[in-house]
Scaffold this active site. Structure first.
Site, PDB file in Angstrom:
ATOM      1  N   GLY A  26       0.826  -1.194   0.000  1.00 50.07           N
ATOM      2  CA  GLY A  26       0.000   0.000   0.000  1.00 50.07           C
ATOM      3  C   GLY A  26       0.861   1.244   0.000  1.00 50.07           C
ATOM      4  O   GLY A  26       1.955   1.276  -0.565  1.00 50.07           O
ATOM      5  N   SER A  27       0.385   2.283   0.696  1.00 51.07           N
ATOM      6  CA  SER A  27       1.074   3.571   0.709  1.00 51.07           C
ATOM      7  C   SER A  27       2.524   3.439   1.159  1.00 51.07           C
ATOM      8  O   SER A  27       3.451   3.826   0.445  1.00 51.07           O
ATOM      9  CB  SER A  27       0.335   4.546   1.627  1.00 51.07           C
ATOM     10  OG  SER A  27       1.047   5.762   1.743  1.00 51.07           O
ATOM     11  N   SER A  51      -4.261 -10.574  -4.766  1.00 50.62           N
ATOM     12  CA  SER A  51      -4.189  -9.162  -4.392  1.00 50.62           C
ATOM     13  C   SER A  51      -4.084  -8.289  -5.638  1.00 50.62           C
ATOM     14  O   SER A  51      -3.300  -8.587  -6.559  1.00 50.62           O
ATOM     15  CB  SER A  51      -2.972  -8.909  -3.501  1.00 50.62           C
ATOM     16  OG  SER A  51      -2.709  -7.524  -3.380  1.00 50.62           O
ATOM     17  N   VAL A  85      -5.372  -5.674  10.744  1.00 47.43           N
ATOM     18  CA  VAL A  85      -5.188  -7.051  10.243  1.00 47.43           C
ATOM     19  C   VAL A  85      -3.803  -7.592  10.537  1.00 47.43           C
ATOM     20  O   VAL A  85      -3.508  -8.750  10.244  1.00 47.43           O
ATOM     21  CB  VAL A  85      -5.466  -7.122   8.718  1.00 47.43           C
ATOM     22  CG1 VAL A  85      -6.880  -6.679   8.413  1.00 47.43           C
ATOM     23  CG2 VAL A  85      -4.451  -6.311   7.931  1.00 47.43           C
ATOM     24  N   HIS A 107       4.846   1.328  12.653  1.00 43.35           N
ATOM     25  CA  HIS A 107       4.001   1.899  13.702  1.00 43.35           C
ATOM     26  C   HIS A 107       3.952   0.868  14.827  1.00 43.35           C
ATOM     27  O   HIS A 107       3.909  -0.334  14.573  1.00 43.35           O
ATOM     28  CB  HIS A 107       2.604   2.199  13.163  1.00 43.35           C
ATOM     29  CG  HIS A 107       1.645   2.740  14.180  1.00 43.35           C
ATOM     30  ND1 HIS A 107       2.000   3.703  15.115  1.00 43.35           N
ATOM     31  CD2 HIS A 107       0.331   2.464  14.425  1.00 43.35           C
ATOM     32  CE1 HIS A 107       0.947   4.002  15.871  1.00 43.35           C
ATOM     33  NE2 HIS A 107      -0.075   3.257  15.475  1.00 43.35           N
ATOM     34  N   GLY A 133       3.436   7.467   2.199  1.00 46.93           N
ATOM     35  CA  GLY A 133       4.308   6.700   1.324  1.00 46.93           C
ATOM     36  C   GLY A 133       4.689   7.415   0.044  1.00 46.93           C
ATOM     37  O   GLY A 133       5.844   7.333  -0.398  1.00 46.93           O
ATOM     38  N   SER A 251      -2.629  38.972   7.461  1.00 44.35           N
ATOM     39  CA  SER A 251      -2.853  40.378   7.793  1.00 44.35           C
ATOM     40  C   SER A 251      -2.721  40.601   9.295  1.00 44.35           C
ATOM     41  O   SER A 251      -2.851  39.673  10.099  1.00 44.35           O
ATOM     42  CB  SER A 251      -4.256  40.811   7.349  1.00 44.35           C
ATOM     43  OG  SER A 251      -5.240  40.174   8.158  1.00 44.35           O
TER      44      SER A 251
END
Length: 330
Positions: A26-27, A51, A85, A107, A133, A251
């Site tokens: 994936g990513s 897949s 998963v 992670h 990614g 501003s």
């Protein structure tokens, strides 16, 4: 202060002659696999048969196999399938072949919350790029790199950190810098940031501001521009040069409103609720809730996804964004 590692601190040679199994495409998976391959390392991508990513990875010039086959043959295994998963994939396909190898993550959720527990003879480490990614891949091809975090959970070989840094060099992160952390710190701070600012906080703030303007009689399109569309302009300034640069670029009227009205919206009561959310992350309540949600088939998650997709700001946003021909163009 955190220890930061750069190119000169990492030895790509530690991975020469080894096979790195990237589980998922994936990513993050595609970026890691391609960057490692372009760094001259042996990479195999592990996917489930059928897949949709199988042919894509092959077309990208990578070796592809089933998760079981890749886990069996690899020396280093990086888990880059979604958190929900990961445990099942690990237990069913990776665990039987993990002995004496290096198990890596981007992670720390499943390790920190004890969903995945590797045998004692396995190095368990993390390289977590601080960017999506596509950015990890793009910056690598630009000769730069995205910063990352490194952590060691288990050091069976007594060289786990060095191998993790070599992996980080392979994906280009030592070019920018890799900060040393722990699985605990990465997991808890990542979840907190997602929930109170980056995802949950900002989307809730946008919806509340949009609803306030519409309920007061302003046109939905005007409310969208002021509470949603222009957010990117401010975030880009913050990203590029911090709060001082953002305030320099707006501003004086906006800056005065920033100082005097912002703290009335985000006051001490909000910080108290942030502490509550952090407490739920640290004591495992959020993790238990998310794990149970997935075990039950994700009914609440899917209902919330549907309800939020139907919010009026999303409907108006589609109409307004259709006016902007440049959106979606690379």
């Amino acid at each position: 202060m955190a220890r930061i590692y750069y190119d000169e601190d990492a030895d790509l040679g530690l991975l020469e002659g080894k096979t790195i199994g990237v589980i998922g495409y994936g990513s993050q998976g595609h970026a890691h696999a391609l960057n490692l391959h372009d760094s001259g390392l042996r990479v195999a991508v592990g996917l489930y048969p059928g897949s949709p990513s199988w042919e894509k990875a092959q077309d990208d010039g990578l070796q592809v196999g089933s998760v079981v086959d890749v886990a069996r043959d690899a020396d280093v295994i990086m888990m880059l399938v979604p958190d929900q998963v990961q445990r099942q994939v690990y237990e069913d396909h990776v665990a039987p072949h993990i002995g004496g190898k290096t198990l890596m993550f981007a992670h720390g959720f499943n390790v920190h919350f004890n969903q995945i527990q590797a045998p004692e003879d396995v190095d368990v480490t993390m390289i977590a790029p601080k960017g999506p990614g596509h950015l990890v891949r793009r910056e690598y091809t630009n000769g730069i790199g995205v910063p990352a975090l490194v952590a060691v959970h288990q050091d069976a070989s007594e060289s786990a950190l060095q191998v993790a840094l070599a992996y980080g060099k392979g994906i280009g992160s030592t070019r920018a810098g890799i900060l040393q952390t722990t699985f605990l710190e990465e997991t808890e701070t990542d979840l907190f940031g997602e929930q109170v600012i980056l995802c949950g906080g900002i989307t809730s703030l946008i919806k509340a501001a949009y609803e306030t303007l519409v309920e007061a009689g302003y046109q939905p399109e005007s409310a969208y521009f002021e509470t949603f569309h222009e957010l990117k302009l401010i975030v880009d300034l913050l990203y590029e040069g911090g709060m001082e640069y953002m305030r320099y670029s707006i501003s004086d009227t906006a800056e005065f409103g920033d100082y005097t009205r912002g703290p009335r919206v985000i006051d001490d009561s909000v910080k108290d609720r942030m502490r509550e959310i952090l407490g739920e992350i640290r004591n495992g309540q959020f993790a238990q809730e998310w794990i149970a949600e997935n075990q039950a088939g994700r009914p609440r998650f899917l209902a919330l996804r549907r309800l939020n997709a139907e919010h009026p700001v999303e409907e108006v946003g589609k109409e307004v964004r259709a006016m902007m021909a440049w959106l979606g163009q690379s």
